[in-house]
Scaffold this active site. Structure first.
Site, PDB file in Angstrom:
ATOM      1  N   SER A  10      86.176 -29.638 -34.544  1.00 40.35           N
ATOM      2  CA  SER A  10      86.434 -30.175 -33.197  1.00 40.35           C
ATOM      3  C   SER A  10      86.897 -31.630 -33.240  1.00 40.35           C
ATOM      4  O   SER A  10      87.708 -32.055 -32.414  1.00 40.35           O
ATOM      5  CB  SER A  10      85.163 -30.058 -32.347  1.00 40.35           C
ATOM      6  OG  SER A  10      84.089 -30.710 -33.006  1.00 40.35           O
ATOM      7  N   GLU A  12      88.916 -32.929 -35.122  1.00 44.28           N
ATOM      8  CA  GLU A  12      90.326 -33.036 -35.556  1.00 44.28           C
ATOM      9  C   GLU A  12      91.277 -32.400 -34.537  1.00 44.28           C
ATOM     10  O   GLU A  12      92.492 -32.452 -34.703  1.00 44.28           O
ATOM     11  CB  GLU A  12      90.546 -32.331 -36.913  1.00 44.28           C
ATOM     12  CG  GLU A  12      89.833 -32.989 -38.072  1.00 44.28           C
ATOM     13  CD  GLU A  12      88.341 -32.780 -37.984  1.00 44.28           C
ATOM     14  OE1 GLU A  12      87.921 -31.632 -37.789  1.00 44.28           O
ATOM     15  OE2 GLU A  12      87.588 -33.776 -38.056  1.00 44.28           O
ATOM     16  N   HIS A  54      87.006 -32.321 -41.913  1.00 45.50           N
ATOM     17  CA  HIS A  54      86.160 -32.333 -40.726  1.00 45.50           C
ATOM     18  C   HIS A  54      84.897 -33.169 -40.962  1.00 45.50           C
ATOM     19  O   HIS A  54      83.958 -32.715 -41.627  1.00 45.50           O
ATOM     20  CB  HIS A  54      85.786 -30.893 -40.374  1.00 45.50           C
ATOM     21  CG  HIS A  54      84.883 -30.781 -39.194  1.00 45.50           C
ATOM     22  ND1 HIS A  54      85.131 -31.439 -38.007  1.00 45.50           N
ATOM     23  CD2 HIS A  54      83.735 -30.082 -39.004  1.00 45.50           C
ATOM     24  CE1 HIS A  54      84.172 -31.146 -37.137  1.00 45.50           C
ATOM     25  NE2 HIS A  54      83.305 -30.336 -37.719  1.00 45.50           N
ATOM     26  N   HIS A 261      82.831 -36.640 -74.984  1.00 47.90           N
ATOM     27  CA  HIS A 261      81.954 -35.756 -74.207  1.00 47.90           C
ATOM     28  C   HIS A 261      80.537 -35.750 -74.771  1.00 47.90           C
ATOM     29  O   HIS A 261      79.575 -35.707 -74.031  1.00 47.90           O
ATOM     30  CB  HIS A 261      82.543 -34.335 -74.197  1.00 47.90           C
ATOM     31  CG  HIS A 261      81.811 -33.363 -73.325  1.00 47.90           C
ATOM     32  ND1 HIS A 261      82.063 -32.028 -73.329  1.00 47.90           N
ATOM     33  CD2 HIS A 261      80.840 -33.537 -72.415  1.00 47.90           C
ATOM     34  CE1 HIS A 261      81.270 -31.421 -72.461  1.00 47.90           C
ATOM     35  NE2 HIS A 261      80.517 -32.309 -71.893  1.00 47.90           N
ATOM     36  N   GLY A 379      86.635 -32.410 -65.387  1.00 49.83           N
ATOM     37  CA  GLY A 379      85.735 -31.362 -65.862  1.00 49.83           C
ATOM     38  C   GLY A 379      84.951 -30.710 -64.739  1.00 49.83           C
ATOM     39  O   GLY A 379      84.050 -29.924 -64.972  1.00 49.83           O
TER      40      GLY A 379
HETATM   41  C1  LIG Z   1      81.353 -28.286 -60.406  1.00 56.84           C
HETATM   42  C2  LIG Z   1      80.832 -27.913 -61.761  1.00 56.84           C
HETATM   43  N1  LIG Z   1      79.659 -27.273 -61.869  1.00 56.84           N
HETATM   44  C3  LIG Z   1      79.181 -26.923 -63.101  1.00 56.84           C
HETATM   45  C4  LIG Z   1      79.866 -27.252 -64.229  1.00 56.84           C
HETATM   46  C5  LIG Z   1      79.311 -26.936 -65.623  1.00 56.84           C
HETATM   47  N2  LIG Z   1      80.075 -25.924 -66.334  1.00 56.84           N
HETATM   48  C6  LIG Z   1      80.972 -26.251 -67.289  1.00 56.84           C
HETATM   49  S1  LIG Z   1      81.667 -24.931 -68.000  1.00 56.84           S
HETATM   50  C7  LIG Z   1      80.794 -23.865 -67.044  1.00 56.84           C
HETATM   51  C8  LIG Z   1      80.969 -22.380 -67.199  1.00 56.84           C
HETATM   52  C9  LIG Z   1      82.254 -21.903 -66.639  1.00 56.84           C
HETATM   53  O1  LIG Z   1      82.300 -20.491 -66.761  1.00 56.84           O
HETATM   54  P1  LIG Z   1      83.652 -19.699 -66.837  1.00 56.84           P
HETATM   55  O2  LIG Z   1      84.639 -20.248 -65.897  1.00 56.84           O
HETATM   56  O3  LIG Z   1      83.336 -18.259 -66.729  1.00 56.84           O
HETATM   57  O4  LIG Z   1      84.243 -20.035 -68.256  1.00 56.84           O
HETATM   58  P2  LIG Z   1      83.632 -19.751 -69.691  1.00 56.84           P
HETATM   59  O5  LIG Z   1      82.693 -20.865 -69.965  1.00 56.84           O
HETATM   60  O6  LIG Z   1      82.957 -18.415 -69.627  1.00 56.84           O
HETATM   61  O7  LIG Z   1      84.832 -19.770 -70.537  1.00 56.84           O
HETATM   62  C10 LIG Z   1      79.953 -24.552 -66.176  1.00 56.84           C
HETATM   63  C11 LIG Z   1      79.050 -23.905 -65.204  1.00 56.84           C
HETATM   64  C12 LIG Z   1      81.090 -27.948 -64.066  1.00 56.84           C
HETATM   65  N3  LIG Z   1      81.834 -28.341 -65.096  1.00 56.84           N
HETATM   66  N4  LIG Z   1      81.561 -28.245 -62.823  1.00 56.84           N
END
Ligand SMILES: Cc1ncc(C[n+]2csc(CCOP(=O)(O)OP(=O)(O)O)c2C)c(N)n1
Length: 509
Positions: A10, A12, A54, A261, A379
């Site tokens: 609302s 917007e 929003h 990392h 990431g």
């Molecule tokens: C917003 C967010 N939440 C959690 C994570 C942590 N995280 C990094 S890799 C991953 C798993 C991703 O799973 P998938 O896309 O199935 O890929 P796979 O690891 O199986 O190759 C997670 C939860 C992140 N990087 N970003």
């Protein structure tokens, strides 16, 4: 900025009424997707993109993608509706408290104009801040009644924002190159962002330098089949030191020195190796672990360096790229990616978010052209699926391929609907290992045991795709992959391929 990515409420509506016919509104069903779509759109169109959210709830939903846009150094003007000025003293429904503070520190500038009349100037200010290097998102909070006020037009202004290295900077680079017998170049996303890939190829060839990709680079800045291409650095200090040990000079272009990392002890670079960094990001200079840094835009600086170098190339020291490992025939992510590479159109744009398959992607899908690879520098998951939508809107004639983990795709699955709504020719490839495999792999890498299960079994991607209006197919046999991908690439509409993969043996670093 005539394409607006948003999700409305609302506060917007006054902005949205009487929508001009020469503007396009792209509805995202989640605010994180709106920002990610705008992010890719801005990167590909090389101009800031406009987002409308929003109030505090919309901005809150969007923050993961705002963080990513900040790390991607993508110019965005993000606006959010605020409650009517006259209601604010009574903390009304949908009032965004401290609206200017909320997106910080992941916006470069944030403002709620003091007067309605100042809104156009604030948007223009936000645009110009976003478009100064390092590029990044900005934020303007706009009380909804402001749209009813008369204001004066702001004048159109032109800004030339290149920052060329000082003479001392150019001399420093030339002296380091002249003194080096075994130079390496490390390229980061800043090279492609600044359209400096061709200049970097010319420099590498002139020097005979080995070219590495900076850890977790979010863009392709050097052709990955070029004879001088030496591979990808891992975000682990000891790995970086070992890979670069044989070089007496490391010229880091458009990247931090270096992105890590996981912690490993020791010096950032082998003794005797000189590091020179060229970046347009003063923050990356401040946080560099070693070396001499030069703040400058890449292309202008490389052109200036090339103009001063002897034209004849030096003998090459390019490190031969290892041949991809042979694959066995169980359906792995690597096998799926190799099949994809066989049929991928040469000018396809790849958007990636498949955490445990990044190494396999590098190995089996060499990216050869500037401007054809995008990933989130943060990431933070939930970026690539909607970013593919933004890329397709920015480049309607190109085939967009999103390579996604099953887990990653679920953070922003609703963006499939926007792809269907705009009939965008995107191929969504789900490397479906039915788990958060990266979490398991990372745990193994760190030697951790006893974690809960990150099994994701039970997701049905074909039915999910169909629910959003996208044709989906599941592939369980390696022999069916190429034909399935070919059918997708022949379709003018979005398609999804859910590939059942087993990646128990894959490693992240
Ligand atoms: C917003 C967010 N939440 C959690 C994570 C942590 N995280 C990094 S890799 C991953 C798993 C991703 O799973 P998938 O896309 O199935 O890929 P796979 O690891 O199986 O190759 C997670 C939860 C992140 N990087 N970003």
């Amino acid at each position: 900025m005539t394409t607006v990515f948003g999700n409305p409420g609302s506060t917007e509506l006054r902005f949205l009424r009487s929508w001009p016919s020469d503007f396009r509104y792209v509805t995202a069903l989640h605010e994180g997707s709106a920002v990610a779509m705008a992010d890719a759109y801005a990167q590909l169109s090389r101009n800031a993109a406009f987002v409308n959210l929003h109030s505090a709830g919309g901005l809150g939903n969007a923050m993961g993608s705002v963080f990513t846009a900040y790390k991607n150094q993508t110019p965005l003007v993000i606006t959010a509706g605020q409650q009517t000025r006259a209601l604010m003293p009574n903390a009304p429904f949908l009032y965004a408290r401290d609206a200017v503070v909320m997106p910080q520190p992941y916006v470069k500038w944030s403002c709620e104009p003091a007067r309605a009349e100042d809104v156009p100037a604030a948007i223009e200010h936000a645009y110009h801040v976003a478009m100064q290097r390092p590029f990044g998102p900005t934020f303007v909070s706009i009380p909804e009644d402001d749209w009813d006020r008369e204001t004066v037009e702001t004048p159109l202004r032109r800004v030339i924002a290149d920052v060329v290295a000082s003479p001392e900077g150019i001399e420093t680079i030339l002296a380091a190159l002249a003194a080096s017998a075994r130079p390496a170049i490390v390229v980061g996303p800043g090279v492609d962002r600044d359209d400096a890939s061709a200049a970097t190829v010319a420099l590498a060839e002139r020097l005979g330098a080995a070219v590495y990709v900076s850890p977790l680079s979010s863009r392709c800045s050097f052709p990955e089949r070029h004879p001088n291409f030496a591979g990808f650095l891992a975000p682990v200090r000891t790995h970086v030191v070992e890979r670069l040990r044989e070089h007496d000079l490391v010229l880091v272009l458009g990247a931090p020195v270096f992105t890590y990392h996981v912690f490993t002890d020791g010096p950032p670079i082998a003794e005797g190796t000189v590091v020179v960094q060229v970046t347009d990001d003063p923050d990356a200079v401040a946080s560099a672990a070693a070396g001499t840094s030069i703040v400058a835009t890449l292309r202008a600086t490389l052109d200036a360096v090339l103009a001063r170098m002897p034209p004849e190339p030096r003998a090459g020291s390019g490190v031969a790229r290892a041949a991809p490992r042979p694959l066995v025939d169980t359906l792995s992510g690597a096998l799926a990616l190799r099949a994809l590479a066989h049929v991928l159109p040469a000018d396809a744009i790849v958007v990636e978010e498949a955490p445990s398959h990044r190494n396999a992607l590098h190995e089996y899908v060499p990216i050869e052209r500037a401007g054809t690879f995008y990933a989130a520098a943060s990431g933070s998951l939930g970026w690539a699926l909607p970013a593919a939508v933004g890329a397709a809107l920015a480049r309607p004639s190109r085939r967009i391929v999103a390579i996604l983990g099953d887990g990653s795709s679920m953070y922003a699955i609703t963006a499939l609907w926007t792809a269907a709504r705009f009939a965008l020719p995107i191929t969504f490839v789900i490397l479906d290992n039915a788990s958060y495999a990266a979490m398991n792999q990372f745990g193994r890498f760190l030697g951790f045991e006893g974690m809960p299960s990150f099994d994701l079994a039970g997701l049905d991607f074909v039915r999910a795709a169909e629910a959003f209006g996208v044709r989906g197919v599941r592939i369980e046999l390696a022999g069916d992959l190429e034909e399935a991908f070919r059918a997708c690439f022949a379709s003018p509409l979005p398609t999804l391929v859910d590939v059942a993969v087993d990646d128990a043996a894959a490693t992240i670093y």
